[in-house]
Design a protein around this motif. Structure first.
Motif, short mmCIF file in Angstrom:
data_model
loop_
_atom_site.label_atom_id
_atom_site.label_comp_id
_atom_site.label_asym_id
_atom_site.label_seq_id
_atom_site.Cartn_x
_atom_site.Cartn_y
_atom_site.Cartn_z
N UNK A 6 1.23 19.45 1.24
CA UNK A 6 0.43 18.26 1.56
C UNK A 6 -1.00 18.73 1.84
N UNK A 7 -1.93 18.29 1.04
CA UNK A 7 -3.33 18.66 1.22
C UNK A 7 -4.07 17.40 1.66
N UNK A 8 -4.65 17.46 2.83
CA UNK A 8 -5.36 16.27 3.35
C UNK A 8 -6.69 16.16 2.61
N UNK A 9 -6.82 15.08 1.85
CA UNK A 9 -8.05 14.90 1.06
C UNK A 9 -9.04 13.98 1.75
N UNK A 10 -8.65 13.45 2.90
CA UNK A 10 -9.55 12.51 3.58
C UNK A 10 -10.78 13.25 4.08
N UNK A 17 -8.63 8.47 -1.59
CA UNK A 17 -8.27 8.41 -0.18
C UNK A 17 -9.39 7.86 0.70
N UNK A 18 -10.63 8.19 0.36
CA UNK A 18 -11.73 7.83 1.27
C UNK A 18 -12.29 6.43 1.05
N UNK A 19 -11.90 5.76 -0.05
CA UNK A 19 -12.45 4.41 -0.24
C UNK A 19 -11.38 3.32 -0.22
N UNK A 20 -10.12 3.70 0.06
CA UNK A 20 -9.07 2.67 -0.03
C UNK A 20 -9.22 1.59 1.05
N UNK A 21 -9.78 1.95 2.17
CA UNK A 21 -9.95 0.94 3.22
C UNK A 21 -11.03 -0.07 2.80
N UNK A 28 -7.25 3.69 6.59
CA UNK A 28 -7.38 5.09 6.20
C UNK A 28 -6.43 6.00 6.97
N UNK A 29 -6.14 5.65 8.26
CA UNK A 29 -5.33 6.58 9.06
C UNK A 29 -3.86 6.59 8.64
N UNK A 30 -3.30 5.43 8.29
CA UNK A 30 -1.88 5.45 7.93
C UNK A 30 -1.60 5.03 6.49
N UNK A 31 -2.66 4.83 5.71
CA UNK A 31 -2.46 4.39 4.33
C UNK A 31 -1.98 5.51 3.42
N UNK A 32 -1.29 5.10 2.34
CA UNK A 32 -0.93 6.04 1.27
C UNK A 32 -1.75 5.64 0.05
N UNK A 33 -2.52 6.59 -0.48
CA UNK A 33 -3.39 6.28 -1.63
C UNK A 33 -2.62 6.54 -2.91
N UNK A 34 -2.26 5.45 -3.61
CA UNK A 34 -1.50 5.60 -4.86
C UNK A 34 -2.17 4.83 -5.97
N UNK A 343 -0.69 -4.48 3.04
CA UNK A 343 -0.81 -4.67 4.49
C UNK A 343 0.45 -4.27 5.25
N UNK A 344 1.63 -4.53 4.67
CA UNK A 344 2.87 -4.17 5.38
C UNK A 344 3.24 -2.71 5.10
N UNK A 345 3.25 -2.33 3.80
CA UNK A 345 3.62 -0.95 3.47
C UNK A 345 2.42 0.00 3.58
N UNK A 346 1.22 -0.56 3.65
CA UNK A 346 -0.02 0.24 3.73
C UNK A 346 -0.13 1.22 2.55
N UNK A 347 0.09 0.69 1.36
CA UNK A 347 -0.05 1.53 0.17
C UNK A 347 -1.15 0.92 -0.71
N UNK A 348 -2.12 1.76 -1.09
CA UNK A 348 -3.19 1.29 -1.98
C UNK A 348 -2.76 1.54 -3.42
N UNK A 349 -2.78 0.47 -4.23
CA UNK A 349 -2.31 0.54 -5.62
C UNK A 349 -3.33 -0.17 -6.52
#
Ligand SMILES: Cc1ncc(COP(=O)(O)O)c(C=O)c1O
Length: 389
Positions: A6-10, A17-21, A28-34, A343-349
């Motif tokens: 796991x490489x933290x890209x934030x 990762x840095x623009x999903x919010x 950004x803190x609990x999101x998964x960037x997909x 919003x519920x799963x906190x996944x950016x798609x």
């Protein structure tokens, strides 16, 4: 396994990762960037060493002598794709979105129609429209749970103003690896309507076991209308280098493209050339073989998890790491299933409609991330749609 790290890209100016919010409101803190199509993996050592050698030397000047770079491309295409190309046919653009825009600009006129088989990679329509050409959406059909083309419908759709077709091979999204018969049908369609074919093959190395990519250049009778596009960037995860190859064997088309490159004052960035030369090597090839095995494992895990959720269904990927999930079975409006994912799963798609006609009920998930994250995504989705169980 190296890909498990796991490489933290934030905090690295990372688009995914840095623009999903800002883009999707996914925290950004609990999101998964997909979403954005790059991988959360380091490229092979040989590629990093090539960059490190530049840093160690310390003088970053203009690049000279492209012979080793061109030879590396020739070697890769021959050994990995059975494609014998002439290195003098290669142009280097600032990536393939730029390559696409250059083709639209060079080979079509304002107002011309440019054909896309939708849903398809969103940047195609963006550059066509921004160049004041017309996007002609030929919607694919689903047969046996995968996309196919319907040329009778497309023939009826053409009005004679179309001059170009952009093929995505393998296809993004949905991951089709087109068969020889399908590619021959694309070629025949292009000939019937006198279209230049731009074949974007950026995903050609990321083909799942059991499938075989056929370069469009292997289809006969279209040499005088074909532009091939390839890149190291998806394969080796070096998209930030913004480099790609437009490869043209027809002398007239090549001369027109060369003139346009000159007119725009375009020449490549040295880092892209150093990285591509290092990547297209036996070390790079071994790394890609391992990568594809890993992505196939992620695909199986993701598909099993998603397809166990009533109402969700993923298209079986034949290539790419971009899983395409149909939410129509939930019966929910798009805003609701998207809200649950974001919003519920906190996944950016990526949202389906951005890929054009046929994408309305779909979301695209990038699964090129350590497997633990894929597992986490599947669990979050199961919980966000738990009331359907
Ligand atoms: C089909 C296709 N072409 C081009 C690109 C992007 O190319 P580049 O980064 O070289 O501009 C992508 C990225 O996802 C893609 O899927």
């Amino acid at each position: 396994m190296i890909f498990d790290e796991i490489i933290d890209r934030r905090g690295t100016h990372c688009s995914k990762w840095d623009t999903m919010e800002a883009v999707y409101g996914v925290p950004a803190d609990k999101g998964l960037a997909m979403w954005v199509a790059d991988m959360d993996f380091r490229p092979p050592r040989c590629v990093l060493d090539a960059v490190q050698a530049q840093v160690d030397h310390g003088v970053i000047g203009y690049f000279g002598d492209e012979s080793a770079y061109r030879e590396a491309i020739r070697w890769w295409m021959e050994t990995r794709h059975g494609w014998q190309l002439d290195p003098s046919h290669i142009f280097t653009t600032h990536g393939l979105v730029n390559g696409t825009a250059m083709c639209v600009d060079t080979f079509t006129q304002p107002g011309d129609g440019v054909v896309l088989f939708t849903p398809v990679y969103h940047a195609f329509a963006r550059v066509i429209a921004a160049n004041n050409r017309r996007v002609v959406e030929c919607e694919m059909v689903q047969r046996d749970g995968r996309y196919e083309m319907d040329f009778d419908a497309y023939d009826a759709q053409m009005d004679g103003s179309e001059t170009m077709l952009i093929l995505c091979s393998p296809h993004n999204p949905g991951g089709r690896v087109w068969s020889r018969g399908e590619l021959a049908a694309v070629a025949a369609f292009a000939k019937r309507h006198n279209l230049i074919i731009v074949s974007d093959e950026i995903h050609h190395d990321l083909v799942m076991p059991g499938h075989h990519h056929i370069p469009m250049t292997h289809i006969e009778g279209i040499e005088d209308r074909l532009v091939m596009m390839t890149a190291t960037t998806k394969t080796f995860n070096i998209a930030g280098s913004h480099s790609g190859n437009v490869i043209i064997s027809d002398p007239d088309l090549r001369a027109q493209f060369a003139q346009r490159m000159k007119g725009l004052g375009l020449s490549p960035n040295s880092f892209g050339l150093f990285m591509a030369t290092a990547a297209y090597s036996s070390e790079g090839a071994a790394w890609v073989d391992n990568l594809v095995q890993y992505l196939d494992g992620n695909r199986q895990l993701f598909d099993a998890g998603v397809n166990a959720i009533p109402g969700l269904s993923s298209m079986p990927l034949e290539a790419t790491y971009l899983s395409w999930v149909d939410f129509s079975g939930t019966g929910m409006p798009r805003a609701e299933f998207t809200r649950r994912v974001e919003q519920d799963a906190c996944i950016a798609v990526n949202h389906g409609p951005t890929f054009g006609k046929g994408g309305e009920d779909w979301l695209r998930f990038n699964i090129a991330t350590p497997r633990a994250r894929v597992q986490e995504a599947v669990e979050r989705l199961a919980s966000a749609f738990g009331d359907l169980q």
